[in-house]
Write a protein that holds these residues in place. Sequence first.
Motif, mmCIF file in Angstrom:
data_model
loop_
_atom_site.group_PDB
_atom_site.id
_atom_site.type_symbol
_atom_site.label_atom_id
_atom_site.label_comp_id
_atom_site.label_asym_id
_atom_site.label_seq_id
_atom_site.Cartn_x
_atom_site.Cartn_y
_atom_site.Cartn_z
ATOM 1 N N GLY A 171 0.821 -1.190 0.000
ATOM 2 C CA GLY A 171 0.000 0.000 0.000
ATOM 3 C C GLY A 171 0.861 1.247 0.000
ATOM 4 O O GLY A 171 2.092 1.187 -0.072
ATOM 5 N N HIS A 172 0.188 2.389 0.070
ATOM 6 C CA HIS A 172 0.916 3.653 0.092
ATOM 7 C C HIS A 172 0.116 4.698 0.857
ATOM 8 O O HIS A 172 -1.113 4.593 0.997
ATOM 9 C CB HIS A 172 1.209 4.153 -1.323
ATOM 10 N N ILE A 173 0.834 5.701 1.342
ATOM 11 C CA ILE A 173 0.225 6.872 1.986
ATOM 12 C C ILE A 173 0.879 8.106 1.371
ATOM 13 O O ILE A 173 2.109 8.202 1.307
ATOM 14 C CB ILE A 173 0.444 6.876 3.510
ATOM 15 N N ILE A 174 0.059 9.035 0.905
ATOM 16 C CA ILE A 174 0.549 10.291 0.328
ATOM 17 C C ILE A 174 -0.195 11.438 0.972
ATOM 18 O O ILE A 174 -1.430 11.432 1.047
ATOM 19 C CB ILE A 174 0.337 10.336 -1.190
ATOM 20 N N THR A 175 0.569 12.417 1.459
ATOM 21 C CA THR A 175 -0.069 13.581 2.073
ATOM 22 C C THR A 175 0.570 14.854 1.559
ATOM 23 O O THR A 175 1.783 14.920 1.331
ATOM 24 C CB THR A 175 0.041 13.517 3.609
ATOM 25 N N SER A 176 -0.251 15.854 1.348
ATOM 26 C CA SER A 176 0.201 17.193 0.971
ATOM 27 C C SER A 176 -0.107 18.122 2.142
ATOM 28 O O SER A 176 -1.248 18.168 2.615
ATOM 29 C CB SER A 176 -0.517 17.672 -0.292
ATOM 30 N N MET A 177 0.920 18.870 2.588
ATOM 31 C CA MET A 177 0.775 19.673 3.805
ATOM 32 C C MET A 177 1.314 21.090 3.590
ATOM 33 O O MET A 177 2.341 21.473 4.146
ATOM 34 C CB MET A 177 1.530 19.003 4.955
ATOM 35 N N PRO A 178 0.658 21.907 2.766
ATOM 36 C CA PRO A 178 1.151 23.274 2.565
ATOM 37 C C PRO A 178 0.971 24.122 3.821
ATOM 38 O O PRO A 178 -0.027 24.000 4.541
ATOM 39 C CB PRO A 178 0.288 23.787 1.418
ATOM 40 N N VAL A 179 1.967 24.967 4.086
ATOM 41 C CA VAL A 179 1.911 25.913 5.201
ATOM 42 C C VAL A 179 2.242 27.294 4.638
ATOM 43 O O VAL A 179 3.406 27.610 4.390
ATOM 44 C CB VAL A 179 2.917 25.539 6.317
ATOM 45 N N GLY A 180 1.209 28.083 4.395
ATOM 46 C CA GLY A 180 1.432 29.364 3.763
ATOM 47 C C GLY A 180 1.975 29.177 2.354
ATOM 48 O O GLY A 180 1.408 28.450 1.539
ATOM 49 N N LYS A 181 3.108 29.805 2.064
ATOM 50 C CA LYS A 181 3.740 29.674 0.755
ATOM 51 C C LYS A 181 4.630 28.446 0.648
ATOM 52 O O LYS A 181 5.184 28.169 -0.418
ATOM 53 C CB LYS A 181 4.555 30.932 0.436
#
Length: 608
Positions: A171-181
């Motif tokens: 399996g896989h886990i992908i996360t996007s975590m933008p903080v401001g710019k």
Amino acid sequence: MFYFSLSGILSANPVNDSTAVALEEVTIMENRIGIPFNKVSRNISVVSRKEIETTPARSIQEVLSFTPGLDVRQRGVSGVQANIGIRGGGFEQTLMLINGIKLTDPQTGNHMMNIPVPLQSIQRIEVLKGPGSRIFGQNAFAGAINLITTLPETKSLQIQGFGGDFGMRGGHIITSMPVGKYRQTLSVSHDASEGHQYNSDFKVTNVFYESGIELNEKNELNAMFGFSDRNFGANGFYTDLFPDQWESLQTYLSSVSHTYDHNNLYFQTRAYWRRNIDEFRLRRNEPEFFTNNHVSDVLALEFNASYTSDLGITGFGVEGRQESIDSNNLGQRSREFLGLFAEHRIEIGQKTDIRAGVYSNYFNEYGWKHFPGAEIGFQASPSNRFYGNFGISYRIPSYTELFYQDASNTSNPNLLPEEASNYEFGWKLNRSRLRAEVVYFYRYTQNLIDYTRLPSNQTPNPNQWTPGNVSEVTFNGVETAIQYKVNWGLTNARLTEVSASYNYIRADLVQPEEIESRFALNSLRNQIIAGIQAELFGKAELTVKSRYLERIALDPYFLLDARIDFNRLKTFGLFVEVSNITNTQYIEAGFVQMPGRWAKAGFNLNLF
């Protein structure tokens, strides 16, 4: 490549697929000059994010096996190890890249596909067929494959799990975590299996982190880190004399870059480092019998720029690279490269464009070499484009070709670099309902490096493979494909796409008849790829792919694969894959008997 892409004639009840991007909107990324897909004067295939998601495949290698013109030879499944050839070229002649960063390996091209990026993190794949030395440098002899990732501006979390025959799980886990710019993504994947035959088990883990921040409207900083760990039983990978072969590989990749983009000037400076650690045993549980330990490092600095004026776009760049290896078999060695790029693209009137340039390379053992190339395109009408191009290819031998020795192979430290002249002529048709392309290519190679051995009546053959420079070899062929997007059927069962391709390669090799060739006489001769996609009950997508491959001096074979996705773009989705439905017995590389029919099933979670 003869390529049809017929857009849907009817548009009732279309699938709302946010991952689909029209090819006209794609800019081909070539480090210095980016060109819209429909203005490229070369044969380039683009594998979209939707195709990656719906293809019955668990790895980058398996996805690429459905790309017309590519010869993908797997040793095992799920990305354990594979070699990729383009237009009859060998795996040492294909360059892999991630966002333009070269994944060169001085030890061997067998490690070119040790890619520390989960398949699910790749936004699209750009496949350049033909010489890429002028664009990417000396390793892109027969072509290049560029994996493109992106940094989303919104938060997301995706989870996938699956299981299947032969004890497969992962399996896989992908996360996007933008903080401001500051944008960042983290992805982790794991695949494992007990194996489809004796000593074919594997474990593959990938970790990939990418980040970027806009300092202002002109400047941006980016960083990337990847790690891959793979351990596998290598029964038949390199020789059939030892069924208990085993290998363990760890690959590290890191880079940092700065980009300036303002008005007519663009430039990017970046540094990257790649390390590959390889432990290979002839007998898995007896490391004292025969074990190779190799550690290879590549350290590089690059500067790429372009300037747009009334006279067109000028691209220029410089790269410096050091390659080194520490090995109990190959010794301690290092070599240095310096490369200079210069090219210019100009449009003459509204119909003609010309692009020409040169790559000059200095290598500390062979001195300066120069690789010119040129492309010309003629837009006969808004939908018809004719083009032609010319380029020089160059590749230096790997450390394995120069120095490696074992029970089945010997080395040749006197090998000369390969050189080739390449020509390509093509036609493209691009309409709202139809996209087509037909291409003829020709490559004349001098000093082609190939492994040969004397034949034997004994099984297995006791004679050693020895690398040498074949005096000359000519590859030429025609590449064709068809993709037709339709909307045929009823509300609950609609055919949405039909595709097919045919590619033919002819190889004329000057070589004594009494010897066996490992690579040069095993290239593709005929390749047929076909597929369909359908939508069922508005929630399920069915993809069926078939392949027929005939290689020189090898038996042809036919494969059929299928996948069905349920609620692929929703919060919770399911999928089922069946590979090799016809239960075909076949070998793609080495002496590895590939699996018969096998199935996988899994789930997807798109949480936000």
